[in-house]
Design an enzyme around this catalytic site. Structure first.
Site, PDB file in Angstrom:
ATOM      1  N   HIS A  64      36.863  49.943  37.709  1.00 56.45           N
ATOM      2  CA  HIS A  64      35.445  49.759  37.430  1.00 56.45           C
ATOM      3  C   HIS A  64      34.784  48.648  38.309  1.00 56.45           C
ATOM      4  CE1 HIS A  64      36.051  52.443  33.968  1.00 56.45           C
ATOM      5  NE2 HIS A  64      34.880  52.060  33.512  1.00 56.45           N
ATOM      6  N   ASN A 104      46.732  43.937  41.270  1.00 56.89           N
ATOM      7  CA  ASN A 104      46.595  43.071  40.013  1.00 56.89           C
ATOM      8  C   ASN A 104      45.202  42.415  39.801  1.00 56.89           C
ATOM      9  OD1 ASN A 104      46.986  41.175  37.956  1.00 56.89           O
ATOM     10  ND2 ASN A 104      48.944  40.875  38.687  1.00 56.89           N
TER      11      ASN A 104
END
Length: 606
Positions: free
Chosen positions: A437, A471
């Site tokens: 996103h 990450n």
């Protein structure tokens, strides 16, 4: 706060623990008939056939499709686990600590277990830390464990700061309390990560194996790996088979994906032998999350921001592992989508959309009505024709009115834009690329249109390809940190996000995969001036070849002018409010001398 004497605390804790055992036995007896029925069904059926369809559906979304044996483990047909299971368990264990309960003169009164659920928030039992005063004098001790040579590691002790946040409930037997960021030894709390919490019910099924990381009776950290099975699920509690050592209260209970499903809090005592326990009982994480969500509007603004970090935290681990389901939205869905609001921060703080270089403007994908901006609920997007990805996204975040809404189950093409300009399943299916996103799911999910905003974030136009090992912990935590450390104008913030397009980006399945992503956050400070901070993160080492080799990542705070040079976007006057505005860049490269490496959120310069 009422004062407790040094003799009151141990007596009170003993009474609280005894009350929890009494209540757990009462629940256990009341559920005898239902539990016998469940046991009979589990003897001939698998967990996915016994549990409810909703809980089974949620459980399946947590399964990584790359783990071919996961479903066989759940239904009991296999005990095989990937070697990475141990690595994931070690990562989860870092967030678990021993709680040393002390009185006002430093005497040790007892021990319990707790675990981090956000960058500076810890979860444990109410009967361990039942009041602010008990927390004020106690310590959270991390790394109380032994190494491969069975030698003790150095303990890292952190003090509680209940004046920042302290939430407790005797019925659900939980306490959420804030911790200081730095230990006396100079260790930062961020070194221990945290365990994201999921609000949905169904994270583990009836009959499924569980694991528990604990400090039994204050001893060094140990783990019970898949030794216990869930035998019953109540509205707020679960029962699992006995055998856990006494004194493990406050421990996290995990499913096979190391997702926290419950807070261990007591054993169910044997009514015929007080020295034994029949089964164990844990408090369901979904019930704790519901309680916190209901409580949030009653808290001070700065406490609401801290609490938001728990719900944002759940997003960190919840990347899209489930098979992609494509939905359909007709043109009527978009008719009232106002999109990004340039004066969201106030009439005197207009922040218009950025402009693009002339050559980039020619590459903007136009909508069927000839416009160039895709407006959604509380955010807008401008797309690139050649890259089939967003040039940038712009979102308005109202931190004071965020709403907790379950994740959407479908992804959508935008019917206002030709599909040839949108990357869909052909890019993301059956590989190590996740749908990242750009506008984070929870950011526009506020106010009366929260549900619509949540659904809008699941458009292919709002995602960009990111490696599964990219990450984003610090990346996603940036906005929360800024909100909690700056006295903002009505807790509002505007954020621009996008990829950096380079000619030498790796080509994969016909799409060039961006190696870098940027973000610019804007808010109003207490002094009435704008605060504008810019960030850059790279996944370059992760996408050197089509095998997506492992590698590290870096997050940088940079000047707004650097983002403008890298992207061809012009943010107008925003660069004048940047703490790095005195630094000028003359090339498209990021010079080491003009960046600030972000290892932990407190590295940010505002």
């Amino acid at each position: 706060m009422s004062h407790l004497s040094n003799h009151d605390l141990p007596r009170l804790k003993k009474n609280l623990a005894g009350r929890q055992e009494h209540n757990s036995l009462k629940r256990y007896i009341e559920r005898t008939r239902e539990r016998e029925y469940i046991a009979a069904k589990l003897s001939t059926h698998s967990p996915i056939e016994v549990d409810t369809s909703y809980r089974v559906a949620v459980r399946k979304t947590l399964i990584n499709p790359r783990d071919g044996l996961s479903m066989k483990r759940i239904i009991g047909e296999s005990d095989l686990l990937p070697v990475s299971y141990m690595q994931a368990g070690m990562k989860a264990s870092k967030s678990v600590c021993r709680i040393e309960i002390r009185d006002s003169v430093g005497r040790v009164l007892g021990h319990g277990t707790g675990f981090l659920i956000a960058p500076c928030l810890l979860l444990t039992n109410h009967h361990i830390l039942e009041c602010e005063e008990a927390a004020q004098f106690s310590l959270a001790q991390f790394s109380y464990e032994v190494d491969l040579n069975l030698m003790p590691l150095q303990i890292k002790s952190f003090r509680f700061v209940p004046e920042h946040l302290f939430i407790t409930d005797a019925k659900l037997d939980f306490t959420v309390v804030a911790l200081e960021n730095d230990s006396a030894e100079g260790t930062t709390l961020s070194e221990f990560g945290f365990l994201p919490l999921y609000p949905e019910s169904g994270k583990a099924l009836l009959g499924e194996s569980i694991s528990i990381i604990q400090h039994p009776s204050g001893a060094p950290k140990v783990v019970a790996v898949r030794e216990k099975k869930i035998i019953d699920v109540y509205d707020d509690f679960i029962n699992y088979t006995s055998g856990i050592l006494p004194g493990a209260s406050g421990s996290p209970v995990f499913n096979d994906e190391w997702v926290t499903i419950a807070l261990h809090h007591t054993g169910v005592p044997d009514p015929d032998d007080s020295s034994k326990y029949i089964v164990n009982e844990g408090v369901r994480i979904s019930s704790i999350m519901k309680y916190l969500n209901r409580l949030k509007p009653t808290l001070l603004e700065e406490q609401q921001v801290l609490l938001d970090s728990i719900f944002a935290g759940s997003e960190l681990a919840n990347y899209d592992r489930n098979p992609m389901v494509i939905g359909n939205l007709d043109m009527e869905w978009y008719e009232r989508s106002a999109g990004y609001d340039a004066i969201f921060l106030g009439e005197n703080y207009a922040v218009p959309l950025p402009t693009l270089r002339p050559d980039l403007r020619r590459d903007v994908a136009k909508l069927t009505n000839g416009k160039t901006v895709l407006d959604y609920t509380h955010f807008s997007i401008v797309m690139s024709k050649s890259r089939r990805l967003a040039y940038y996204t712009a979102v308005n975040i109202d931190g004071g009115h965020l709403v907790s809404v379950p994740r959407a189950r479908k992804w959508y093409y935008d019917s206002r834009l030709n599909r040839k300009y949108q990357c869909g399943p052909e890019l993301y299916n059956n590989n190590d690329i996740d749908r990242g996103h750009l506008v984070r799911r929870r950011d526009p999910v506020w106010g009366s249109l929260a549900k619509k905003a949540n659904e809008d974030t699941f458009h292919f136009t709002n995602c960009s390809p990111q490696h599964k090992n990219f990450n984003q912990m610090i990346w996603l935590d940036l906005e929360n940190y800024i909100l909690s450390n700056t006295e903002t104008y009505n807790l509002k913030v505007t954020v621009f996000t996008g990829p950096v397009f380079r000619e030498d980006d790796v080509l994969y399945r016909g799409v060039k995969i961006p190696a870098e992503f940027w973000k610019i956050a804007i808010m109003v400070k207490r002094d009435g001036n704008l605060s504008v901070t810019a960030y850059l993160q790279t996944q370059k080492n992760l996408i050197r070849d089509l095998d997506f080799a492992f590698g590290s990542y870096k997050t940088y705070q940079v000047a707004v002018s650097n983002i403008e040079i890298l992207t061809g976007l012009d943010f107008g006057d925003l660069r004048n409010y940047d703490p790095f505005r005195t630094i000028t860049a003359v090339t498209g490269d990021i010079e080491p001398a003009i960046v600030n490496v972000i290892n932990i959120p407190s590295d940010i310069r505002i």
